[in-house]
Scaffold this active site. Structure first.
Site, PDB file in Angstrom:
ATOM      1  N   TYR A 163       1.025  -1.219   0.391  1.00  0.00           N
ATOM      2  CA  TYR A 163      -0.100  -0.156  -0.149  1.00  0.00           C
ATOM      3  C   TYR A 163       1.125   1.024  -0.029  1.00  0.00           C
ATOM      4  O   TYR A 163       0.595   2.562  -0.906  1.00  0.00           O
ATOM      5  CB  TYR A 163      -1.122   0.120   1.515  1.00  0.00           C
ATOM      6  CG  TYR A 163      -2.439  -1.359   0.742  1.00  0.00           C
ATOM      7  CD1 TYR A 163      -3.176  -1.401   0.180  1.00  0.00           C
ATOM      8  CD2 TYR A 163      -1.347  -2.179   1.572  1.00  0.00           C
ATOM      9  CE1 TYR A 163      -3.768  -1.629   0.012  1.00  0.00           C
ATOM     10  CE2 TYR A 163      -2.825  -3.473   1.252  1.00  0.00           C
ATOM     11  CZ  TYR A 163      -3.413  -3.221   0.478  1.00  0.00           C
ATOM     12  OH  TYR A 163      -4.929  -4.061   0.230  1.00  0.00           O
ATOM     13  N   GLY A 164       2.124   1.226   1.203  1.00  0.00           N
ATOM     14  CA  GLY A 164       2.525   3.145   0.959  1.00  0.00           C
ATOM     15  C   GLY A 164       3.016   2.874   0.192  1.00  0.00           C
ATOM     16  O   GLY A 164       3.573   3.825  -0.962  1.00  0.00           O
ATOM     17  N   PHE A 210      -5.362  -1.302   6.630  1.00  0.00           N
ATOM     18  CA  PHE A 210      -5.083  -0.975   4.722  1.00  0.00           C
ATOM     19  C   PHE A 210      -5.152   0.862   3.766  1.00  0.00           C
ATOM     20  O   PHE A 210      -4.370   1.178   3.752  1.00  0.00           O
ATOM     21  CB  PHE A 210      -4.955  -1.565   3.691  1.00  0.00           C
ATOM     22  CG  PHE A 210      -5.788  -2.119   2.946  1.00  0.00           C
ATOM     23  CD1 PHE A 210      -6.595  -1.596   2.545  1.00  0.00           C
ATOM     24  CD2 PHE A 210      -6.685  -3.569   3.076  1.00  0.00           C
ATOM     25  CE1 PHE A 210      -8.064  -1.795   1.560  1.00  0.00           C
ATOM     26  CE2 PHE A 210      -7.473  -4.435   3.027  1.00  0.00           C
ATOM     27  CZ  PHE A 210      -8.331  -3.069   1.649  1.00  0.00           C
ATOM     28  N   VAL A 229      16.033  -6.409  -1.717  1.00  0.00           N
ATOM     29  CA  VAL A 229      16.820  -4.587  -0.914  1.00  0.00           C
ATOM     30  C   VAL A 229      17.917  -5.204  -0.334  1.00  0.00           C
ATOM     31  O   VAL A 229      16.872  -6.155   0.568  1.00  0.00           O
ATOM     32  CB  VAL A 229      16.025  -3.627  -1.322  1.00  0.00           C
ATOM     33  CG1 VAL A 229      17.195  -2.641  -0.788  1.00  0.00           C
ATOM     34  CG2 VAL A 229      15.636  -3.297  -2.268  1.00  0.00           C
ATOM     35  N   HIS A 232      -1.567  -7.916  11.072  1.00  0.00           N
ATOM     36  CA  HIS A 232      -2.029  -6.375  10.881  1.00  0.00           C
ATOM     37  C   HIS A 232      -0.249  -6.048  11.640  1.00  0.00           C
ATOM     38  O   HIS A 232      -0.916  -4.994  12.672  1.00  0.00           O
ATOM     39  CB  HIS A 232      -3.331  -5.768  12.134  1.00  0.00           C
ATOM     40  CG  HIS A 232      -4.599  -6.389  11.376  1.00  0.00           C
ATOM     41  ND1 HIS A 232      -5.817  -6.158  11.845  1.00  0.00           N
ATOM     42  CD2 HIS A 232      -4.305  -6.944   9.942  1.00  0.00           C
ATOM     43  CE1 HIS A 232      -6.669  -6.733  10.515  1.00  0.00           C
ATOM     44  NE2 HIS A 232      -6.108  -7.166   9.954  1.00  0.00           N
ATOM     45  N   ASN A 247      -9.264  -2.438  10.989  1.00  0.00           N
ATOM     46  CA  ASN A 247      -8.245  -3.516   9.529  1.00  0.00           C
ATOM     47  C   ASN A 247      -7.773  -2.837   9.048  1.00  0.00           C
ATOM     48  O   ASN A 247      -7.934  -1.436   8.595  1.00  0.00           O
ATOM     49  CB  ASN A 247      -9.214  -3.895   8.780  1.00  0.00           C
ATOM     50  CG  ASN A 247      -9.948  -5.421   9.070  1.00  0.00           C
ATOM     51  OD1 ASN A 247     -10.845  -4.645   9.978  1.00  0.00           O
ATOM     52  ND2 ASN A 247     -10.180  -5.954   8.711  1.00  0.00           N
ATOM     53  N   GLU A 293     -14.261  -8.603  13.179  1.00  0.00           N
ATOM     54  CA  GLU A 293     -15.088  -8.556  11.954  1.00  0.00           C
ATOM     55  C   GLU A 293     -15.401 -10.780  12.376  1.00  0.00           C
ATOM     56  O   GLU A 293     -14.607 -11.524  12.879  1.00  0.00           O
ATOM     57  CB  GLU A 293     -13.940  -8.884  11.047  1.00  0.00           C
ATOM     58  CG  GLU A 293     -12.748 -10.137  10.765  1.00  0.00           C
ATOM     59  CD  GLU A 293     -11.678  -9.814   9.733  1.00  0.00           C
ATOM     60  OE1 GLU A 293     -11.125  -8.848  10.226  1.00  0.00           O
ATOM     61  OE2 GLU A 293     -11.919 -10.333   8.440  1.00  0.00           O
TER      62      GLU A 293
HETATM   63  P1  FAD Z   1       2.848  -4.447   2.312  1.00  0.00           P
HETATM   64  O1  FAD Z   1       1.290  -4.614   1.852  1.00  0.00           O
HETATM   65  O2  FAD Z   1       3.320  -6.347   3.250  1.00  0.00           O
HETATM   66  O3  FAD Z   1       4.250  -4.632   1.216  1.00  0.00           O
HETATM   67  C1  FAD Z   1       5.443  -4.779   1.669  1.00  0.00           C
HETATM   68  C2  FAD Z   1       6.267  -5.421   0.134  1.00  0.00           C
HETATM   69  O4  FAD Z   1       7.316  -5.313   0.164  1.00  0.00           O
HETATM   70  C3  FAD Z   1       5.901  -7.264  -0.245  1.00  0.00           C
HETATM   71  O5  FAD Z   1       5.183  -7.080  -0.934  1.00  0.00           O
HETATM   72  C4  FAD Z   1       6.955  -7.774   0.592  1.00  0.00           C
HETATM   73  O6  FAD Z   1       7.364  -8.240  -0.461  1.00  0.00           O
HETATM   74  C5  FAD Z   1       7.655  -6.722   0.060  1.00  0.00           C
HETATM   75  N1  FAD Z   1       9.240  -6.402   0.171  1.00  0.00           N
HETATM   76  C6  FAD Z   1       9.569  -6.933   1.602  1.00  0.00           C
HETATM   77  N2  FAD Z   1      10.850  -7.116   1.916  1.00  0.00           N
HETATM   78  C7  FAD Z   1      11.345  -6.735   0.929  1.00  0.00           C
HETATM   79  C8  FAD Z   1      12.320  -6.194   0.491  1.00  0.00           C
HETATM   80  N3  FAD Z   1      14.294  -6.314   1.080  1.00  0.00           N
HETATM   81  N4  FAD Z   1      13.431  -6.126  -0.865  1.00  0.00           N
HETATM   82  C9  FAD Z   1      12.296  -6.079  -2.197  1.00  0.00           C
HETATM   83  N5  FAD Z   1      10.451  -5.886  -1.089  1.00  0.00           N
HETATM   84  C10 FAD Z   1      10.374  -6.701  -0.079  1.00  0.00           C
HETATM   85  N6  FAD Z   1      -5.839  -5.684   6.718  1.00  0.00           N
HETATM   86  C11 FAD Z   1      -7.328  -4.728   6.330  1.00  0.00           C
HETATM   87  O7  FAD Z   1      -7.326  -3.838   6.103  1.00  0.00           O
HETATM   88  N7  FAD Z   1      -8.311  -5.213   5.592  1.00  0.00           N
HETATM   89  C12 FAD Z   1      -7.884  -6.727   5.650  1.00  0.00           C
HETATM   90  O8  FAD Z   1      -9.172  -7.406   5.473  1.00  0.00           O
HETATM   91  C13 FAD Z   1      -6.685  -7.501   5.556  1.00  0.00           C
HETATM   92  N8  FAD Z   1      -6.644  -8.308   5.889  1.00  0.00           N
HETATM   93  C14 FAD Z   1      -5.130  -9.450   6.275  1.00  0.00           C
HETATM   94  C15 FAD Z   1      -5.609 -11.235   6.294  1.00  0.00           C
HETATM   95  C16 FAD Z   1      -4.552 -11.032   5.752  1.00  0.00           C
HETATM   96  C17 FAD Z   1      -3.944 -12.801   5.923  1.00  0.00           C
HETATM   97  C18 FAD Z   1      -2.781 -10.932   5.921  1.00  0.00           C
HETATM   98  C19 FAD Z   1      -1.871 -11.419   5.545  1.00  0.00           C
HETATM   99  C20 FAD Z   1      -3.288  -8.948   5.866  1.00  0.00           C
HETATM  100  C21 FAD Z   1      -4.461  -8.801   5.973  1.00  0.00           C
HETATM  101  N9  FAD Z   1      -4.393  -7.386   6.431  1.00  0.00           N
HETATM  102  C22 FAD Z   1      -5.634  -6.877   6.226  1.00  0.00           C
HETATM  103  C23 FAD Z   1      -3.353  -6.511   6.676  1.00  0.00           C
HETATM  104  C24 FAD Z   1      -2.777  -5.427   5.059  1.00  0.00           C
HETATM  105  O9  FAD Z   1      -2.688  -5.956   4.425  1.00  0.00           O
HETATM  106  C25 FAD Z   1      -0.902  -5.052   6.112  1.00  0.00           C
HETATM  107  O10 FAD Z   1      -1.535  -4.108   6.868  1.00  0.00           O
HETATM  108  C26 FAD Z   1      -1.146  -4.088   4.168  1.00  0.00           C
HETATM  109  O11 FAD Z   1      -0.638  -4.681   3.313  1.00  0.00           O
HETATM  110  C27 FAD Z   1       0.494  -3.831   4.843  1.00  0.00           C
HETATM  111  O12 FAD Z   1       0.665  -2.993   3.790  1.00  0.00           O
HETATM  112  P2  FAD Z   1       2.545  -1.957   3.566  1.00  0.00           P
HETATM  113  O13 FAD Z   1       2.133  -0.839   2.857  1.00  0.00           O
HETATM  114  O14 FAD Z   1       2.939  -1.927   4.863  1.00  0.00           O
HETATM  115  O15 FAD Z   1       2.972  -3.158   3.232  1.00  0.00           O
END
Ligand code: FAD
Length: 503
Positions: free
Chosen positions: A15-16, A481, A246, A441, A479, A356
């Site tokens: 997301y970020g 995201f 990375v 989360h 939740n 939920e």
């Molecule tokens: P992420 O979405 O975790 O993305 C990080 C990315 O960086 C990943 O693709 C990873 O592979 C990549 N990465 C990591 N380290 C490196 C590196 N060193 N080099 C290159 N790439 C790297 N949230 C909700 O709001 N609603 C829901 O219904 C919900 N259900 C969920 C169900 C499950 C099973 C899971 C696992 C999570 C759920 N979440 C839900 C949580 C939500 O998905 C996360 O909070 C969100 O994805 C976090 O966003 P982010 O941008 O921090 O990073």
């Protein structure tokens, strides 16, 4: 040979990262995204990109020889998890620390590939409590609505919810909650509810009705690859490199030099290289971003990184539990994997919880009601760098999950008393009724206003930014995201206006 240069580098595609890349690209800044997982767009032998929870194969897990589903057993039988053969770059990872397993998505789209799509906005009062330095007016008037629109958030048609067999499980749990005096609410989602109706009517291929969710959805879900990332690529200024991790970050002139490790789908390192950049945006998720910063500080490549890095981690109070219903209260054999209702006990003075109502989509009647509760848990974990493994270690004791367990138990004890039911003890190892030893989360590790300034700029490191869930201090009450997305929108708008005026 000098490392290639790109003006902006974004780590991760969750997301970020996705928000940041779109806004950079739209501003005319050439941007490269680095993602350690795969691009999920190629069907396997079965014609599908992703596998279902009912028939998991190697696509399910990130380099594991066995699935690691949140439920251990069903009727105490070892029927939930499967052997997978040769470890492969699958879509769901579970990072196991002592006392805590953290689920994360791997691939272009990060967590959006594997999550339940639930898209609530936090209660404003609680948001202000957790992120007091963020202008809540700007968030609630501008950035939350923007995030919801960009993510494709929609809400189920109330008439459909009341009549469809695929949400019988939700209606049963709602009735039980109401009988115990609790309120419930409808939770918006990024799964397209019109698509769900069509798959129910057999007018479209089934996804939410085919047990697809934590190992990916083949249809229906507006994951980031279909929203922010598609738009980012559409600017013509953004490229994505996959299966590339990375590893290291060091200073180089006014920018940064980043170490990369490219793997094949079996995990073999096929290339090591470096790339240099003017600005570096970390969107690798709570654990990924924190680990990169800790490694840089502790191995001395960025020795002046703030001491606050690694602190303030939490589980958003996640607890999973299940109740055993009476035989006259079936929950339905065809269940949508996409949750749409929650028990909202957030304003309880002693035991706040937002639970939920989750499906148990095993294709037969289970008489079970499953829940993922989000509770208030003031405990925070801490990461340190482990020189031997080159990884971040999470320090989280089993007793730190107790506040989460207490709040969840207060809620579900009341429901069980009102309905005359009990907990299911066949789902989590050790006959436990509750599981607070894993979370979906993860939040924190590089907190806004502590490790970074109020806009995600890492302290004393011009051009280095944190964009993801690691900014949020351990708890949001819902939740996360939508909040991660809205906060990233707010931060990049400010950074673009002040730091990155076109050169
Ligand atoms: P992420 O979405 O975790 O993305 C990080 C990315 O960086 C990943 O693709 C990873 O592979 C990549 N990465 C990591 N380290 C490196 C590196 N060193 N080099 C290159 N790439 C790297 N949230 C909700 O709001 N609603 C829901 O219904 C919900 N259900 C969920 C169900 C499950 C099973 C899971 C696992 C999570 C759920 N979440 C839900 C949580 C939500 O998905 C996360 O909070 C969100 O994805 C976090 O966003 P982010 O941008 O921090 O990073």
């Amino acid at each position: 040979e000098a490392a290639p240069y790109v003006p902006a580098l974004v780590v991760g595609t969750g997301y970020g990262a996705a928000v940041t890349a779109l806004r950079l690209g739209a501003a005319g800044i050439r941007t490269t995204m680095i993602e350690m997982g795969q691009l999920w767009n190629t069907p396997g032998k079965d014609g599908k990109v992703f596998c279902s929870t009912l028939k998991p194969d190697r696509r399910s897990m990130w380099f594991s020889s066995r699935t690691k589903a949140p439920l251990d057993t069903f009727l105490w039988l070892d029927v939930v998890n499967r052997d997978l053969g040769r470890p492969y770059a699958g879509v769901l990872d579970r990072i196991d620390f002592p006392n805590m397993g953290v689920y994360v998505g791997r691939g272009v789209g990060g967590g959006s590939l594997v999550n339940g799509g639930m898209a609530p906005t936090p209660q404003r009062a609680y948001f202000e409590k957790m992120l007091p330095t963020v202008d809540a007016d700007a968030m609630y008037k501008r950035y939350f609505p923007l995030a919801r629109r960009m993510l494709g958030v929609n809400t189920i048609d109330p008439r459909y919810l009341e009549q469809t067999p695929v949400y019988k499980y939700a209606r049963v749990s709602r009735r039980h909650a109401h009988q115990a005096g609790f309120r419930t609410s409808v939770v918006p989602n990024v799964y397209d509810f019109n698509y769900l109706r069509r798959e129910e009517n057999k007018q479209a291929p089934r996804s939410a009705l085919a047990g697809e969710v934590i190992y990916g959805n083949n249809h229906g879900k507006q994951s980031l690859d279909k929203t922010y990332l598609a738009d980012a690529l559409g600017t013509g200024n953004v490229t994505i490199r996959t299966l590339t991790r990375v590893t290291t970050i060091r200073q180089q002139g006014k920018g940064y030099l980043v170490g990369l490790e490219q793997i094949d789908v079996w995990g073999k390192v096929v290339r090591r290289s470096e790339i240099s950049c003017g600005s570096l945006f970390l969107g690798a998720g709570s654990i990924g971003t924190t680990e990169l910063l800790l490694r840089a500080r502790e191995t001395g490549t960025l020795p002046d990184l703030p001491t606050a890095i690694g602190n303030g981690w939490g589980t958003n109070g996640n607890v999973m539990t299940a109740r055993a219903n009476h035989l006259w209260d079936p929950t339905g054999s065809l269940q949508s994997t996409i949750p749409t209702l929650a028990i909202d006990n957030w304003n309880d003075p002693k035991h706040p919880a937002f639970a939920e109502i989750a499906p148990l989509p095993v294709g037969l009647e289970t008489w079970a009601s499953l829940y993922l509760a989000i509770t208030v848990n003031p405990e925070r974990g801490r990461f340190t760098y482990n020189h031997t493994t080159d990884r971040a270690d999470l320090h989280w004791s089993a007793s730190q999950s107790t506040p989460s367990l207490r709040s969840a138990q207060a809620l579900f004890d009341k429901i069980n008393n009102a309905i005359g039911t009990t907990y299911r003890r066949d789902l989590f190892a050790g006959n436990r009724a509750f599981a607070a030893d894993f979370c979906y989360h993860p939040l924190g590790g590089a907190l806004l206003g502590k490790a970074t300034d109020n806009y995600g700029r890492v302290r004393n490191h011009p051009g280095l930014y944190v964009t993801d869930s690691s900014l949020i201090p351990g708890s949001l009450g819902v939740n996360p995201f939508v909040t991660i997305t809205a906060l990233a929108e707010r931060n990049i708008a400010h950074v673009l206006a002040t730091d990155l005026k076109r050169r």
